[in-house]
Design a protein around this motif. Structure first.
Motif, short mmCIF file in Angstrom:
data_model
loop_
_atom_site.label_atom_id
_atom_site.label_comp_id
_atom_site.label_asym_id
_atom_site.label_seq_id
_atom_site.Cartn_x
_atom_site.Cartn_y
_atom_site.Cartn_z
N PRO A 241 49.05 29.67 -59.08
CA PRO A 241 48.97 29.33 -60.48
C PRO A 241 48.97 30.62 -61.73
N SER B 162 39.04 27.92 -56.06
CA SER B 162 39.44 28.70 -57.08
C SER B 162 38.04 29.61 -57.16
N VAL B 163 37.69 30.14 -56.11
CA VAL B 163 36.79 30.97 -56.07
C VAL B 163 37.29 32.38 -55.33
N LYS B 164 36.54 33.37 -55.72
CA LYS B 164 37.44 35.19 -55.42
C LYS B 164 37.47 35.17 -53.93
N PRO B 165 38.96 35.55 -53.52
CA PRO B 165 38.93 35.87 -52.61
C PRO B 165 37.96 35.82 -51.09
N ASN C 192 29.14 22.01 -53.93
CA ASN C 192 30.85 22.15 -52.97
C ASN C 192 30.92 20.40 -51.98
N ARG D 161 31.33 25.21 -59.84
CA ARG D 161 31.10 26.04 -60.14
C ARG D 161 29.53 26.56 -60.16
N ARG D 162 28.43 27.42 -59.28
CA ARG D 162 26.96 27.51 -59.10
C ARG D 162 25.84 27.56 -60.20
N SER D 163 27.13 28.13 -61.63
CA SER D 163 26.44 28.48 -62.96
C SER D 163 26.49 26.63 -63.49
N THR E 72 44.07 28.24 -53.67
CA THR E 72 44.38 30.05 -55.05
C THR E 72 44.16 31.45 -54.74
N ALA E 73 43.64 31.52 -53.62
CA ALA E 73 42.84 33.52 -53.24
C ALA E 73 44.51 34.09 -53.24
N THR E 74 44.15 34.73 -54.08
CA THR E 74 45.10 36.28 -53.96
C THR E 74 45.09 36.92 -52.66
N ASN F 244 37.75 30.89 -64.90
CA ASN F 244 39.57 31.21 -65.58
C ASN F 244 40.25 30.05 -64.60
N LEU F 245 40.56 30.44 -63.73
CA LEU F 245 41.56 29.95 -63.44
C LEU F 245 41.39 27.89 -62.57
N1 LIG Z 1 43.37 34.33 -62.74
C1 LIG Z 1 44.78 34.32 -63.09
O1 LIG Z 1 45.80 34.18 -63.72
C2 LIG Z 1 44.74 34.23 -61.05
C3 LIG Z 1 45.81 32.95 -60.78
C4 LIG Z 1 46.37 32.52 -60.11
C5 LIG Z 1 45.40 32.89 -58.59
N2 LIG Z 1 43.97 33.23 -58.90
C6 LIG Z 1 42.74 33.79 -58.29
O2 LIG Z 1 41.54 32.27 -58.04
C7 LIG Z 1 40.74 32.69 -57.80
C8 LIG Z 1 39.68 32.83 -58.83
O3 LIG Z 1 40.52 33.56 -59.96
P1 LIG Z 1 39.27 33.59 -61.26
O4 LIG Z 1 40.25 34.04 -62.04
O5 LIG Z 1 39.31 32.32 -61.81
O6 LIG Z 1 37.88 33.97 -60.88
P2 LIG Z 1 36.88 33.41 -61.61
O7 LIG Z 1 36.69 34.09 -63.33
O8 LIG Z 1 35.78 34.56 -60.91
O9 LIG Z 1 36.50 32.05 -61.02
C9 LIG Z 1 36.33 32.22 -59.84
C10 LIG Z 1 34.70 31.04 -59.60
O10 LIG Z 1 34.33 30.52 -59.20
C11 LIG Z 1 32.65 30.26 -58.85
N3 LIG Z 1 31.82 30.30 -58.05
C12 LIG Z 1 32.06 31.59 -56.51
N4 LIG Z 1 31.34 30.84 -55.46
C13 LIG Z 1 30.70 29.67 -55.66
C14 LIG Z 1 30.81 29.04 -54.83
N5 LIG Z 1 29.61 29.55 -53.46
N6 LIG Z 1 30.75 27.69 -55.49
C15 LIG Z 1 31.23 26.96 -56.49
N7 LIG Z 1 31.40 28.09 -56.92
C16 LIG Z 1 31.79 29.10 -57.20
C17 LIG Z 1 32.35 31.25 -59.76
O11 LIG Z 1 31.17 30.88 -60.72
P3 LIG Z 1 29.51 30.78 -60.26
O12 LIG Z 1 29.52 32.76 -60.35
O13 LIG Z 1 29.05 30.12 -61.87
O14 LIG Z 1 29.68 29.54 -59.05
C18 LIG Z 1 33.38 31.45 -60.73
O15 LIG Z 1 33.14 31.30 -62.55
C19 LIG Z 1 40.67 33.96 -57.24
O16 LIG Z 1 40.72 33.43 -55.45
C20 LIG Z 1 42.05 34.58 -57.23
O17 LIG Z 1 42.26 35.71 -56.87
C21 LIG Z 1 43.48 34.02 -60.40
#
Ligand SMILES: NC(=O)c1ccc[n+]([C@@H]2O[C@H](COP(=O)([O-])OP(=O)(O)OC[C@H]3O[C@@H](n4cnc5c(N)ncnc54)[C@H](OP(=O)(O)O)[C@@H]3O)[C@@H](O)[C@H]2O)c1
Length: 266
Positions: A120, A70-73, A57, A37-39, A96-98, A13-14
């Protein structure tokens, strides 16, 4: 090394919102950006805009000047471990990880690395993010490079790292809070006669107008409220009814609850 290459690791998403913001910003050439991203099929469409896409990566960060994580924390430290040997000496790493601190990342990447945290929000996709940035004492030029990047997707402010959780709640979760407020406004609008589409149009422009008023004049919101509330009029009746039902209190408690949740998780 290309001094301008940008790698965005984890385009969910981010990450995707950041890429979309960069695509719309004509000063940054799309072909210097690599998204991962992986997928892979889920980001393949970005190739049509000249963005490089890969599920590798290490390949993405090789030669990159800026690496945005920008992966999950819960994935951040594993990704740091995966890429650390492939990073160039001058790479600027932005997480960007929380809730994951700079010192936690330093334990994996090393203390000599240039590491920043950026918070962001998803309005990055339309160039309207507010990004809070903190760092581990980086060089002025490195900070400016990161600031410039986030300026391409909105505006940014520099904060102390101990405010990063608060920035997450107010700026990033804040998008969801405002959306829920807007949804309730639309529901109210439908009950008093509008169809859903028109109600949504009225609410969207009203929220944008209110926000622009504050941004343009810098007044306290209550000052603008005073201009709308005629004595004995309909606005004050509506506002007071909302307050009797805990409007401000529920927002404040929600914000504090989100903040507590981040603290408990770390
Ligand atoms: N969403 C927000 O509004 C927001 C705002 C500020 C900060 N954040 C922070 O930003 C981060 C991402 O949040 P999000 O909401 O965007 O989460 P998200 O939608 O789950 O995106 C994270 C992406 O990371 C990919 N991923 C996981 N492991 C990976 C790896 N080893 N290599 C490459 N890609 C990988 C996943 O896709 P695959 O499984 O296909 O790899 C997934 O699409 C988090 O840490 C969150 O705390 C989010």
């Amino acid at each position: 090394m290309d001094d301008r290459k940008i790698a965005i690791i984890g385009c969910g998403n981010l990450g995707l919102s950041i890429v979309k913001g960069i695509i719309q910003h004509k000063d940054i050439p799309n072909n210097i950006v690599t998204a991962t991203r992986r997928s892979l099929p889920k980001i393949q469409h970005l190739s049509a805009s000249d963005i490089n896409v890969t599920d590798n990566n290490k390949k993405a960060v090789k030669d990159a000047r800026i690496v945005i994580l920008s992966v999950k924390p819960y994935n951040i430290l594993a990704v740091c471990e995966e890429i650390k040997d492939a990073l160039s000496k001058h790479a600027i790493i932005v997480s960007t990880a929380t809730g994951i601190t700079i010192s936690e990342m330093e334990t994996v990447l090393g203390k000599d690395r240039t590491i920043l945290r950026a918070m962001p929000n998803t309005a990055a996709g339309v160039g309207e993010s507010l990004t809070c940035i903190s760092d581990n004492g980086v060089e002025k030029e490195d900070y400016q490079i990161v600031e410039m990047l986030f300026s391409s997707i909105g505006t940014s402010i520099r904060i102390q790292e101990d405010l990063m959780d608060a920035a997450t709640v107010l700026g990033a979760c804040g998008i969801a809070f405002v959306m829920r407020f807007m949804r309730a406004m639309v529901q109210g609008g439908i009950q008093i006669g509008f169809d859903a589409r028109t109600a949504s149009e009225v609410v969207t422009q009203t929220v944008k107008g209110a926000s622009t008023l504050i941004a343009a004049h810098g007044n306290h919101p209550e000052f603008e409220i005073d201009k709308v509330t005629t004595p004995k009029g309909c606005t004050i009746v509506g506002l007071n009814e909302m307050e009797h039902n805990g409007f401000s209190s529920s927002l404040i408690r929600g914000i504090v609850a989100s903040h507590t949740k981040i603290e408990e998780d770390n």
